[in-house]
Structures are given as C-alpha cells and as structure tokens.
Design an enzyme around this catalytic site. Structure first.
Site, PDB file in Angstrom:
ATOM      1  N   HIS A  76     -17.025  -2.600  39.525  1.00 40.41           N
ATOM      2  CA  HIS A  76     -16.910  -1.181  39.869  1.00 40.41           C
ATOM      3  C   HIS A  76     -17.563  -0.931  41.226  1.00 40.41           C
ATOM      4  O   HIS A  76     -18.628  -1.493  41.497  1.00 40.41           O
ATOM      5  CB  HIS A  76     -17.627  -0.320  38.822  1.00 40.41           C
ATOM      6  CG  HIS A  76     -16.979  -0.359  37.487  1.00 40.41           C
ATOM      7  ND1 HIS A  76     -17.220  -1.358  36.577  1.00 40.41           N
ATOM      8  CD2 HIS A  76     -16.093   0.479  36.909  1.00 40.41           C
ATOM      9  CE1 HIS A  76     -16.510  -1.131  35.487  1.00 40.41           C
ATOM     10  NE2 HIS A  76     -15.820  -0.024  35.661  1.00 40.41           N
ATOM     11  N   MET A 113     -24.306  -7.878  39.943  1.00 40.62           N
ATOM     12  CA  MET A 113     -23.348  -8.563  40.824  1.00 40.62           C
ATOM     13  C   MET A 113     -23.651  -8.282  42.290  1.00 40.62           C
ATOM     14  O   MET A 113     -23.528  -9.171  43.140  1.00 40.62           O
ATOM     15  CB  MET A 113     -21.904  -8.166  40.488  1.00 40.62           C
ATOM     16  CG  MET A 113     -21.434  -8.700  39.153  1.00 40.62           C
ATOM     17  SD  MET A 113     -21.702 -10.467  38.894  1.00 40.62           S
ATOM     18  CE  MET A 113     -20.756 -11.177  40.225  1.00 40.62           C
ATOM     19  N   GLU A 114     -24.078  -7.079  42.601  1.00 43.06           N
ATOM     20  CA  GLU A 114     -24.421  -6.741  43.987  1.00 43.06           C
ATOM     21  C   GLU A 114     -25.603  -7.583  44.467  1.00 43.06           C
ATOM     22  O   GLU A 114     -25.610  -8.081  45.597  1.00 43.06           O
ATOM     23  CB  GLU A 114     -24.704  -5.248  44.121  1.00 43.06           C
ATOM     24  CG  GLU A 114     -23.475  -4.370  44.054  1.00 43.06           C
ATOM     25  CD  GLU A 114     -22.853  -4.216  42.661  1.00 43.06           C
ATOM     26  OE1 GLU A 114     -21.761  -3.627  42.574  1.00 43.06           O
ATOM     27  OE2 GLU A 114     -23.443  -4.670  41.654  1.00 43.06           O
ATOM     28  N   ASP A 164     -23.609 -21.516  57.381  1.00 43.77           N
ATOM     29  CA  ASP A 164     -22.666 -21.401  58.496  1.00 43.77           C
ATOM     30  C   ASP A 164     -23.356 -21.554  59.841  1.00 43.77           C
ATOM     31  O   ASP A 164     -22.855 -22.231  60.731  1.00 43.77           O
ATOM     32  CB  ASP A 164     -21.940 -20.056  58.437  1.00 43.77           C
ATOM     33  CG  ASP A 164     -20.995 -19.872  59.606  1.00 43.77           C
ATOM     34  OD1 ASP A 164     -20.116 -20.737  59.801  1.00 43.77           O
ATOM     35  OD2 ASP A 164     -21.153 -18.881  60.342  1.00 43.77           O
TER      36      ASP A 164
END
Length: 153
Positions: free
Chosen positions: A61, A95-96, A110
């Site tokens: 959501h 989840m955030e 990276d």
C-alpha cells in the site's frame, strides 16, 4: 492488495538493517570514490527508496511516511546500514524499512563494484517494529526471530 480499510490508523514504526561485506582495501578507498561519498549517496538513496516502496513492491500500500532515516557505519569487514521509518496509517511500514536498507546497501555496492566485484550484500532483515494489531516485534541477537507481542487475535 489486502483490504486494510477496516484497520485503525495508528502510529507505526519499523527498523531494518543490511550489511555490505567488502575487503579492507575497498573500505580504505571509500573516501576517494570518484562517484562521490558512497555512504552519503547510499543514505539518500535509502530514504528516497522508502518513499517509493509501493512502486517497487506490487502488493504494498502507498503510505504517508512521517519520518525516514538511514544511517551507515564503517565496520572492520564492511558497511552496516540501518533504517528507521514512521507513519500514522492503517498498515505497517516494515517493507519501507526493508526497502530503505536494501537500496542503501545496493547503492554502496554500485559505487564500489569497480574496486571489487566480490562485494556481498548480506543480512537484510527486520530488526524491530511497533504499532498495529499484531503488536511489537524485536529481533533478539543470535535468534532468527523473536516476537514480543501478546497473542494474535
């Protein structure tokens, strides 16, 4: 998506972590990275990613985040990353927090991969959460998981 419209909007918080394992020579080269400061760029990337979690994870959501913080710490064998996210909403922010820690770790990879392709992103995990019907959760050191909530209803 799960229907959360009947859930009460409450203050919810979550903390997550990740670890980027790298050799000592790569750690020593962090301040001289030609792309910029990997730790500061990773911090910004993690914060930005937390705000876009519902764009990245299909069934999440979209949430109004009231606070996001990502910290990095150079350790003997790599970089420890921690995220913390707050909201007042009708579903949690685990989840955030996990996305923030993950994207911060991938950003460090990276920015350092030119020095060593063998860098590893490890231990992406939820450390703590509070709020909501399921109650609090705290990961205990050495344990795979630990719930400190009362019985689920």
């Amino acid at each position: 998506m799960v229907d959360v419209s009947d859930k009460k909007a409450t203050k919810r918080e979550a903390q997550a972590s990740a670890f980027v394992r790298m050799p000592a020579e790569v750690l020593r080269a962090l301040p001289d990275n030609p792309k910029g400061d990997p730790l500061e760029v990773a911090r910004f990337a993690g914060i930005s990613a937390a705000k876009r979690t519902s764009d990245l994870i299909p069934m999440c959501h979209p949430l109004p985040l009231s606070f996001v913080d990502v910290t990095t710490r150079v350790c003997e064998n790599g970089v420890a990353i921690a995220s913390r996210v707050h909201t007042t909403a009708n579903t949690g922010v685990e989840m955030e927090a996990l996305v923030a820690a993950s994207i911060a770790a991938l950003t460090v990879y990276d920015m350092c991969k030119a020095l060593d392709k063998g860098i590893m992103v490890e231990r992406i995990q939820l450390e703590k959460k509070s709020g909501g019907k399921s109650g609090p959760y705290v990961r205990k050191p050495g344990n795979k998981k630990s719930r400190t909530a009362s019985k689920r209803r």
